[in-house]
Scaffold this motif. Sequence first.
Motif, PDB file in Angstrom:
ATOM      1  N   ALA A  91       1.771   9.007   1.953  1.00 45.98           N
ATOM      2  CA  ALA A  91       0.804   8.316   3.639  1.00 45.98           C
ATOM      3  C   ALA A  91       1.421   7.677   5.102  1.00 45.98           C
ATOM      4  O   ALA A  91       2.965   7.133   4.302  1.00 45.98           O
ATOM      5  CB  ALA A  91      -0.437   6.878   3.252  1.00 45.98           C
ATOM      6  N   SER A  92       1.292   8.070   5.670  1.00 44.22           N
ATOM      7  CA  SER A  92       2.390   7.854   7.145  1.00 44.22           C
ATOM      8  C   SER A  92       2.147   5.904   7.185  1.00 44.22           C
ATOM      9  O   SER A  92       0.895   6.072   6.904  1.00 44.22           O
ATOM     10  CB  SER A  92       1.686   8.693   8.287  1.00 44.22           C
ATOM     11  N   THR A  93       2.976   5.843   7.865  1.00 42.21           N
ATOM     12  CA  THR A  93       3.089   4.264   8.854  1.00 42.21           C
ATOM     13  C   THR A  93       2.107   3.919   9.604  1.00 42.21           C
ATOM     14  O   THR A  93       0.999   2.854   9.019  1.00 42.21           O
ATOM     15  CB  THR A  93       3.875   4.385   9.283  1.00 42.21           C
ATOM     16  N   ARG A  94       1.333   4.939  10.440  1.00 42.73           N
ATOM     17  CA  ARG A  94      -0.047   4.644  11.229  1.00 42.73           C
ATOM     18  C   ARG A  94      -1.552   4.467   9.865  1.00 42.73           C
ATOM     19  O   ARG A  94      -2.046   3.744  10.210  1.00 42.73           O
ATOM     20  CB  ARG A  94      -0.531   5.846  12.171  1.00 42.73           C
ATOM     21  N   ALA A  95      -1.272   5.743   8.785  1.00 42.08           N
ATOM     22  CA  ALA A  95      -2.474   5.575   8.168  1.00 42.08           C
ATOM     23  C   ALA A  95      -2.406   4.334   7.130  1.00 42.08           C
ATOM     24  O   ALA A  95      -3.624   3.310   6.825  1.00 42.08           O
ATOM     25  CB  ALA A  95      -3.020   6.513   6.987  1.00 42.08           C
ATOM     26  N   LEU A  96      -1.286   3.341   6.729  1.00 44.99           N
ATOM     27  CA  LEU A  96      -1.022   2.353   6.306  1.00 44.99           C
ATOM     28  C   LEU A  96      -1.379   1.324   6.791  1.00 44.99           C
ATOM     29  O   LEU A  96      -2.388   0.647   6.321  1.00 44.99           O
ATOM     30  CB  LEU A  96       0.445   1.916   5.837  1.00 44.99           C
ATOM     31  N   TYR A  97      -1.244   0.748   7.785  1.00 45.35           N
ATOM     32  CA  TYR A  97      -1.660  -0.117   9.019  1.00 45.35           C
ATOM     33  C   TYR A  97      -3.115  -0.330   8.983  1.00 45.35           C
ATOM     34  O   TYR A  97      -3.819  -0.741   9.645  1.00 45.35           O
ATOM     35  CB  TYR A  97      -0.898  -0.218   9.841  1.00 45.35           C
ATOM     36  N   ARG A  98      -3.803   0.976   9.540  1.00 44.55           N
ATOM     37  CA  ARG A  98      -5.212   1.021   9.440  1.00 44.55           C
ATOM     38  C   ARG A  98      -5.621   0.532   8.231  1.00 44.55           C
ATOM     39  O   ARG A  98      -7.141   0.340   8.429  1.00 44.55           O
ATOM     40  CB  ARG A  98      -5.878   2.864   9.582  1.00 44.55           C
ATOM     41  N   LYS A  99      -5.313   0.652   6.917  1.00 46.19           N
ATOM     42  CA  LYS A  99      -5.632   0.020   5.825  1.00 46.19           C
ATOM     43  C   LYS A  99      -5.794  -1.418   5.646  1.00 46.19           C
ATOM     44  O   LYS A  99      -6.224  -1.679   4.840  1.00 46.19           O
ATOM     45  CB  LYS A  99      -4.820   1.004   4.980  1.00 46.19           C
TER      46      LYS A  99
ATOM     47  N   LEU B 114       1.351  -1.299  -0.343  1.00 44.63           N
ATOM     48  CA  LEU B 114      -0.302  -0.407  -0.319  1.00 44.63           C
ATOM     49  C   LEU B 114       0.437   1.432  -0.246  1.00 44.63           C
ATOM     50  O   LEU B 114       0.543   2.636  -0.599  1.00 44.63           O
ATOM     51  CB  LEU B 114      -1.088   0.122   1.111  1.00 44.63           C
ATOM     52  N   GLY B 115       1.819   1.005   0.747  1.00 44.18           N
ATOM     53  CA  GLY B 115       2.356   2.514   0.696  1.00 44.18           C
ATOM     54  C   GLY B 115       2.833   2.716  -0.262  1.00 44.18           C
ATOM     55  O   GLY B 115       4.045   3.536  -0.696  1.00 44.18           O
ATOM     56  N   SER B 116       3.527   1.382  -0.969  1.00 44.18           N
ATOM     57  CA  SER B 116       4.418   1.671  -2.843  1.00 44.18           C
ATOM     58  C   SER B 116       2.849   2.700  -3.118  1.00 44.18           C
ATOM     59  O   SER B 116       3.764   3.442  -4.412  1.00 44.18           O
ATOM     60  CB  SER B 116       4.908   0.414  -3.487  1.00 44.18           C
ATOM     61  N   GLN B 117       2.045   2.100  -3.176  1.00 46.37           N
ATOM     62  CA  GLN B 117       0.845   3.087  -3.978  1.00 46.37           C
ATOM     63  C   GLN B 117       0.304   4.623  -3.822  1.00 46.37           C
ATOM     64  O   GLN B 117       0.477   4.736  -4.199  1.00 46.37           O
ATOM     65  CB  GLN B 117       0.062   1.955  -3.994  1.00 46.37           C
ATOM     66  N   ASP B 118       0.715   4.710  -2.405  1.00 50.14           N
ATOM     67  CA  ASP B 118       0.424   6.626  -1.648  1.00 50.14           C
ATOM     68  C   ASP B 118       1.736   7.011  -0.844  1.00 50.14           C
ATOM     69  O   ASP B 118       2.099   6.524   0.552  1.00 50.14           O
ATOM     70  CB  ASP B 118      -0.818   5.614  -0.836  1.00 50.14           C
TER      71      ASP B 118
END
Length: 79
Positions: free
Chosen positions: A25-33, A18-22
């Motif tokens: 985004a913060s680490t927290r936001a990625l883990y929420r996703k 997900l981080g490679s596409q956004d």
Amino acid sequence: GGPAVIYLCTPLRNGLTLGSQDKKASTRALYRKVFRGGPGAGWIGGAAPAVVACPQFLALGPVYHFLNAQIRDALRGSP
């Protein structure tokens, strides 16, 4: 070790995807996703890599020790 670690790292791998596409985004936001669908959602997609890791995990040790012994014997015999 082996397949269990591969499966355990699935949420991290999903977060990295997900981080490679956004990139903003913060680490927290990625883990929420990653865990949006509940606690089990983070491990979606982890079974296939864990299954594939089983033969590698079971063969790597014996193959290493076999090759190590063969190479060690070959080097002792060389001048």
